[in-house]
Design a protein around this motif. Structure first.
Motif, PDB file in Angstrom:
ATOM      1  N   THR A  57       0.841  -1.301  -0.011  1.00 24.82           N
ATOM      2  CA  THR A  57      -0.017  -0.033   0.020  1.00 24.82           C
ATOM      3  C   THR A  57       0.857   1.213  -0.188  1.00 24.82           C
ATOM      4  O   THR A  57       1.933   1.438   0.344  1.00 24.82           O
ATOM      5  CB  THR A  57      -0.967   0.132   1.314  1.00 24.82           C
ATOM      6  N   LEU A  58       0.196   2.363  -0.310  1.00 24.71           N
ATOM      7  CA  LEU A  58       0.889   3.601  -0.612  1.00 24.71           C
ATOM      8  C   LEU A  58       1.761   4.061   0.723  1.00 24.71           C
ATOM      9  O   LEU A  58       2.654   4.875   0.942  1.00 24.71           O
ATOM     10  CB  LEU A  58       0.182   4.782  -1.217  1.00 24.71           C
ATOM     11  N   ASP A  59       1.200   3.492   1.726  1.00 24.52           N
ATOM     12  CA  ASP A  59       1.648   4.458   3.231  1.00 24.52           C
ATOM     13  C   ASP A  59       3.093   3.552   3.460  1.00 24.52           C
ATOM     14  O   ASP A  59       3.680   3.641   4.424  1.00 24.52           O
ATOM     15  CB  ASP A  59       0.712   3.980   4.357  1.00 24.52           C
ATOM     16  N   ARG A  60       3.626   2.640   2.610  1.00 20.03           N
ATOM     17  CA  ARG A  60       4.867   2.048   2.942  1.00 20.03           C
ATOM     18  C   ARG A  60       6.128   3.165   2.468  1.00 20.03           C
ATOM     19  O   ARG A  60       7.124   3.043   2.719  1.00 20.03           O
ATOM     20  CB  ARG A  60       5.176   0.855   1.940  1.00 20.03           C
ATOM     21  N   PHE A  61       5.348   4.142   1.746  1.00 23.08           N
ATOM     22  CA  PHE A  61       6.445   5.143   1.118  1.00 23.08           C
ATOM     23  C   PHE A  61       6.252   6.533   2.030  1.00 23.08           C
ATOM     24  O   PHE A  61       4.960   6.895   2.008  1.00 23.08           O
ATOM     25  CB  PHE A  61       6.306   5.323  -0.297  1.00 23.08           C
ATOM     26  N   VAL A  62       7.233   7.282   2.632  1.00 22.64           N
ATOM     27  CA  VAL A  62       6.945   8.556   3.156  1.00 22.64           C
ATOM     28  C   VAL A  62       7.437   9.446   2.167  1.00 22.64           C
ATOM     29  O   VAL A  62       7.226  10.691   2.410  1.00 22.64           O
ATOM     30  CB  VAL A  62       8.080   8.536   4.345  1.00 22.64           C
ATOM     31  N   ASP A  63       8.040   9.154   1.038  1.00 17.61           N
ATOM     32  CA  ASP A  63       8.302  10.329   0.058  1.00 17.61           C
ATOM     33  C   ASP A  63       8.096   9.718  -1.386  1.00 17.61           C
ATOM     34  O   ASP A  63       7.929   8.630  -1.512  1.00 17.61           O
ATOM     35  CB  ASP A  63       9.512  11.052   0.444  1.00 17.61           C
ATOM     36  N   GLY A  64       9.041  10.387  -2.095  1.00 18.24           N
ATOM     37  CA  GLY A  64       9.209   9.779  -3.474  1.00 18.24           C
ATOM     38  C   GLY A  64       8.539  10.762  -4.804  1.00 18.24           C
ATOM     39  O   GLY A  64       7.424  11.318  -4.211  1.00 18.24           O
ATOM     40  N   ARG A  65       8.995  10.662  -5.836  1.00 17.53           N
ATOM     41  CA  ARG A  65       8.378  11.477  -6.808  1.00 17.53           C
ATOM     42  C   ARG A  65       7.785  10.533  -7.897  1.00 17.53           C
ATOM     43  O   ARG A  65       6.894  10.745  -8.451  1.00 17.53           O
ATOM     44  CB  ARG A  65       9.559  12.331  -7.664  1.00 17.53           C
ATOM     45  N   ASP A  66       8.432   9.377  -8.246  1.00 12.68           N
ATOM     46  CA  ASP A  66       7.946   8.497  -9.232  1.00 12.68           C
ATOM     47  C   ASP A  66       7.584   7.396  -8.575  1.00 12.68           C
ATOM     48  O   ASP A  66       8.622   6.817  -7.945  1.00 12.68           O
ATOM     49  CB  ASP A  66       9.180   8.240 -10.475  1.00 12.68           C
ATOM     50  N   LEU A  67       6.486   6.542  -9.032  1.00 13.05           N
ATOM     51  CA  LEU A  67       6.040   5.249  -8.518  1.00 13.05           C
ATOM     52  C   LEU A  67       6.045   4.483  -9.629  1.00 13.05           C
ATOM     53  O   LEU A  67       5.427   4.546 -10.695  1.00 13.05           O
ATOM     54  CB  LEU A  67       4.723   5.787  -8.012  1.00 13.05           C
ATOM     55  N   TRP A  68       7.105   3.204  -9.458  1.00 12.68           N
ATOM     56  CA  TRP A  68       6.977   2.200 -10.433  1.00 12.68           C
ATOM     57  C   TRP A  68       6.135   1.034  -9.764  1.00 12.68           C
ATOM     58  O   TRP A  68       6.579   0.765  -8.719  1.00 12.68           O
ATOM     59  CB  TRP A  68       8.461   1.823 -10.554  1.00 12.68           C
ATOM     60  N   LEU A  69       5.349   0.550 -10.960  1.00 12.23           N
ATOM     61  CA  LEU A  69       4.494  -0.628 -10.443  1.00 12.23           C
ATOM     62  C   LEU A  69       5.115  -1.682 -11.098  1.00 12.23           C
ATOM     63  O   LEU A  69       4.595  -1.667 -12.408  1.00 12.23           O
ATOM     64  CB  LEU A  69       2.980  -0.259 -10.648  1.00 12.23           C
ATOM     65  N   LEU A  70       5.740  -2.644 -10.831  1.00 16.58           N
ATOM     66  CA  LEU A  70       6.390  -3.749 -11.624  1.00 16.58           C
ATOM     67  C   LEU A  70       5.547  -5.087 -11.311  1.00 16.58           C
ATOM     68  O   LEU A  70       5.688  -5.593 -10.183  1.00 16.58           O
ATOM     69  CB  LEU A  70       7.751  -3.755 -11.399  1.00 16.58           C
ATOM     70  N   SER A  71       5.028  -5.653 -12.544  1.00 17.65           N
ATOM     71  CA  SER A  71       4.110  -6.643 -12.252  1.00 17.65           C
ATOM     72  C   SER A  71       4.221  -7.780 -13.136  1.00 17.65           C
ATOM     73  O   SER A  71       4.681  -7.416 -14.487  1.00 17.65           O
ATOM     74  CB  SER A  71       2.586  -6.334 -12.260  1.00 17.65           C
TER      75      SER A  71
END
Length: 258
Positions: free
Chosen positions: A105-119
């Motif tokens: 879930t998104l609350d795993r990250f506290v910051d970041g600009r680019d989100l990569w979803l690798l599936s």
């Protein structure tokens, strides 16, 4: 895995769609009290002919705000659960645990600009749920969905992905999304050729995305084949990207129900 009557609800199967001989989607009713965060999974139960119940974990494809629940499944040859699940028809009953699980879930990250979803394969399911939740569009400047399959016909949910652009609440944000399909066993127009790990190693994935995969700006979610997850984590570790934990925020999040 067992569950008492108090721990699950009985839901009705609303729709079953075969995509290939080994892939299908299913949609069920949703208990009004069932809550989940985009990216989480539920334990589903199927009652066998002998009266016993088999349980497995499945990520929700549906949004946390949908009135139904949707799941994406592969038929495992000889698999006890999927063999039973694939035989279900509209109107049949599926058991669903009352509690959702998982940390993809998104609350795993506290910051970041680019989100990569690798599936890979059915591992795209939690990412489809995340993409239907407005939070991800508010938090990240770029969202790169990478969906790897063996054959082009296995690229499921293309209409859902393309249809995100038609949703009013995403009108000002849809430009952030880049969808990169990859096919490993055949060439397919518009798709990269090769495994995710190979495309990271040779730089082709970043060239296609037009953005660098870096510890400073990138946050990466992985879901799918366990070998892909292990190999990708090893590649990301070389780039100083580590698993994001509660007490030690990092750049990588994975799911562990395989």
């Amino acid at each position: 895995m067992t569950a008492s009557v108090e721990n699950f609800t009985r839901q009705t199967l609303l729709d079953v769609k075969p995509l290939t001989p080994s892939l299908f989607t299913l949609r069920t009713t949703r208990d009004p009290g069932f809550r989940f965060r985009a990216g989480q999974f539920a334990r589903l139960g199927v009652v066998k002919a002998d009266g016993s119940t088999v349980w497995r974990a499945y990520s929700m494809v549906s949004s946390p705000f949908d009135e139904h629940l949707e799941f994406f499944s592969i038929v495992v040859p000889g698999g006890e659960f999927t063999s039973e699940l694939s035989r279900l028809e509209v109107g049949d009953t599926l058991l669903v645990d009352r509690q959702a699980f998982g940390y993809l879930t998104l609350d795993r990250f506290v910051d970041g600009r680019d989100l990569w979803l690798l599936s890979t394969g059915t591992g795209v399911a939690p990412f489809l749920s995340i993409l239907q939740d407005f939070e991800v569009w508010e938090r990240f400047a770029r969202i790169i969905l990478v969906y790897s399959v063996r054959e082009a016909r296995e690229l499921a949910y293309q209409s859902l992905i393309a249809g995100l652009a038609q949703r009013d609440y995403l009108a000002e944000h849809i430009h952030k999304l880049q969808f990169i399909p990859t096919v490993t066993r055949e060439s397919h127009p518009g798709a990269l050729a090769g495994r995710i790990t190979t495309l990271i190693e040779n730089g082709e994935l970043e060239r296609a995305a037009g953005v660098e995969l870096s510890a400073e700006h990138s946050r990466v979610m992985l879901c799918g084949n366990p070998q892909m997850i292990d190999d990708t984590r090893a590649l990301l570790k070389k780039r100083h990207m580590s698993l994001s934990l509660t007490r030690r925020p990092g750049q990588v999040a994975v799911e562990n129900y395989w």
